[in-house]
Design a protein around this motif. Structure first.
Motif, mmCIF file in Angstrom:
data_model
loop_
_atom_site.group_PDB
_atom_site.id
_atom_site.type_symbol
_atom_site.label_atom_id
_atom_site.label_comp_id
_atom_site.label_asym_id
_atom_site.label_seq_id
_atom_site.Cartn_x
_atom_site.Cartn_y
_atom_site.Cartn_z
ATOM 1 N N UNK A 18 100.588 -42.188 107.976
ATOM 2 C CA UNK A 18 100.499 -40.824 108.513
ATOM 3 C C UNK A 18 100.209 -39.818 107.405
ATOM 4 N N UNK A 19 100.937 -39.950 106.267
ATOM 5 C CA UNK A 19 100.754 -39.006 105.172
ATOM 6 C C UNK A 19 99.392 -39.180 104.490
ATOM 7 N N UNK A 20 98.888 -40.407 104.444
ATOM 8 C CA UNK A 20 97.556 -40.639 103.891
ATOM 9 C C UNK A 20 96.499 -39.937 104.738
ATOM 10 N N UNK A 21 96.664 -40.003 106.064
ATOM 11 C CA UNK A 21 95.730 -39.333 106.964
ATOM 12 C C UNK A 21 95.767 -37.821 106.751
ATOM 13 N N UNK A 22 96.970 -37.261 106.630
ATOM 14 C CA UNK A 22 97.109 -35.825 106.396
ATOM 15 C C UNK A 22 96.490 -35.424 105.057
ATOM 16 N N UNK A 23 96.672 -36.253 104.048
ATOM 17 C CA UNK A 23 96.120 -35.958 102.723
ATOM 18 C C UNK A 23 94.591 -35.976 102.749
ATOM 19 N N UNK A 24 94.008 -36.888 103.534
ATOM 20 C CA UNK A 24 92.554 -36.945 103.631
ATOM 21 C C UNK A 24 91.987 -35.671 104.255
ATOM 22 N N UNK A 25 92.658 -35.175 105.293
ATOM 23 C CA UNK A 25 92.221 -33.928 105.944
ATOM 24 C C UNK A 25 92.281 -32.775 104.950
ATOM 25 N N UNK A 26 93.361 -32.725 104.168
ATOM 26 C CA UNK A 26 93.505 -31.677 103.158
ATOM 27 C C UNK A 26 92.443 -31.790 102.070
ATOM 28 N N UNK A 27 92.081 -33.028 101.696
ATOM 29 C CA UNK A 27 91.071 -33.234 100.665
ATOM 30 C C UNK A 27 89.713 -32.715 101.121
ATOM 31 N N UNK A 28 89.370 -32.968 102.377
ATOM 32 C CA UNK A 28 88.097 -32.481 102.915
ATOM 33 C C UNK A 28 88.094 -30.957 102.968
ATOM 34 N N UNK A 29 89.211 -30.367 103.406
ATOM 35 C CA UNK A 29 89.305 -28.901 103.458
ATOM 36 C C UNK A 29 89.173 -28.306 102.061
ATOM 37 N N UNK A 30 89.767 -28.970 101.069
ATOM 38 C CA UNK A 30 89.682 -28.498 99.691
ATOM 39 C C UNK A 30 88.247 -28.553 99.182
ATOM 40 N N UNK A 31 87.545 -29.640 99.472
ATOM 41 C CA UNK A 31 86.149 -29.775 99.049
ATOM 42 C C UNK A 31 85.270 -28.732 99.735
ATOM 43 N N UNK A 32 85.505 -28.510 101.012
ATOM 44 C CA UNK A 32 84.708 -27.526 101.757
ATOM 45 C C UNK A 32 84.939 -26.111 101.229
ATOM 46 N N UNK A 33 86.199 -25.796 100.881
ATOM 47 C CA UNK A 33 86.523 -24.472 100.338
ATOM 48 C C UNK A 33 85.823 -24.259 98.997
ATOM 49 N N UNK A 34 85.858 -25.253 98.130
ATOM 50 C CA UNK A 34 85.209 -25.150 96.824
ATOM 51 C C UNK A 34 83.695 -25.019 96.968
ATOM 52 N N UNK A 35 83.132 -25.797 97.890
ATOM 53 C CA UNK A 35 81.692 -25.713 98.111
ATOM 54 C C UNK A 35 81.297 -24.325 98.603
#
Length: 229
Positions: free
Chosen positions: A148-165
């Protein structure tokens, strides 16, 4: 002459096609993102051991086997499921003491225990010590909600990449479009805060706090190529 002309024509055609592909390729930005979820551990993987030394190999092995047998019987009596503990390593080594000019033998065996209820940690440690274990070779804290936490971390990673982009594109006076390529760079890591020690020290005072579980950090890393508009 005809063969040379054909080769020259093919080369020019390949160069033209490559240039056309470059012209058609959409401008893009490549960004890495990281997501972290902090969780309190509720499980532990404990590696305990039994080690005996002496001048006779058979005697040393018998002592070690008797202690291991007692430890396994304790685990069964404590209702630890058999699938949650396993022998990890067994060894019987001969050592030579150059000062005393004598050989000695060392027998050792390790058992890995997956403890799914941390409230039973102290009782388990005291029990295996009383049964004959004399070493702890490592404790790994884990969470039963790892997936469950791995799934949540993946969503956060994508949001972080999108914000930086978006930040970079905005600074360029552009905007980001659809994702063109997504690469998962995540590596699973379990912290190991307790290293090899003698279990006798734990048995000395059961009333003291013996476990500091801290937090587990579940991390996801992703690399995304976004189209620039």
């Amino acid at each position: 002459m005809k063969r040379i002309a054909l080769v020259l024509f093919a080369t020019v055609s390949m160069m033209a096609n490559a240039q056309t592909l470059q012209e058609k390729q959409a401008p893009q930005i490549n960004i890495s993102g990281e997501g972290k979820v902090f969780a309190t551990p509720d499980e532990a993987v404990i590696t305990i051991g039994v080690e005996n030394m002496g001048p006779d190999a058979n005697d040393v092995k018998k002592k070690n086997d008797a202690a291991i047998d007692a430890v396994i019987k304790y685990l069964k009596g404590a209702k630890v499921p058999e699938k949650d503990y396993q022998t990890k390593r067994v060894s019987l080594n001969r050592n030579y003491d150059y000062d005393k000019k004598k050989y000695s033998f060392v027998a050792s065996q390790q058992i890995v225990i997956h403890l799914k209820d941390l409230s039973k940690y102290d009782a388990l440690m005291m029990g295996v010590v009383d049964a004959g274990a004399n070493q702890v070779n490592g404790v790994e804290f884990r969470t039963s909600k790892q997936a469950q936490y791995e799934s949540e971390a993946r969503v956060l990673a994508v949001a972080n990449a999108k914000k930086k982009a978006g930040d970079y594109a905005g600074a360029l006076g552009q905007a980001i479009g659809k994702a063109l390529l997504v690469t998962d760079n995540t590596q699973t890591y379990y912290p190991m805060p307790m290293m090899r020690a003698e279990l006798k020290s734990i048995a000395g005072d059961a009333a003291m706090d013996t476990l500091a579980v801290g937090e587990i950090v579940v991390t996801a890393n992703v690399n995304i190529s976004f189209e620039l508009k």
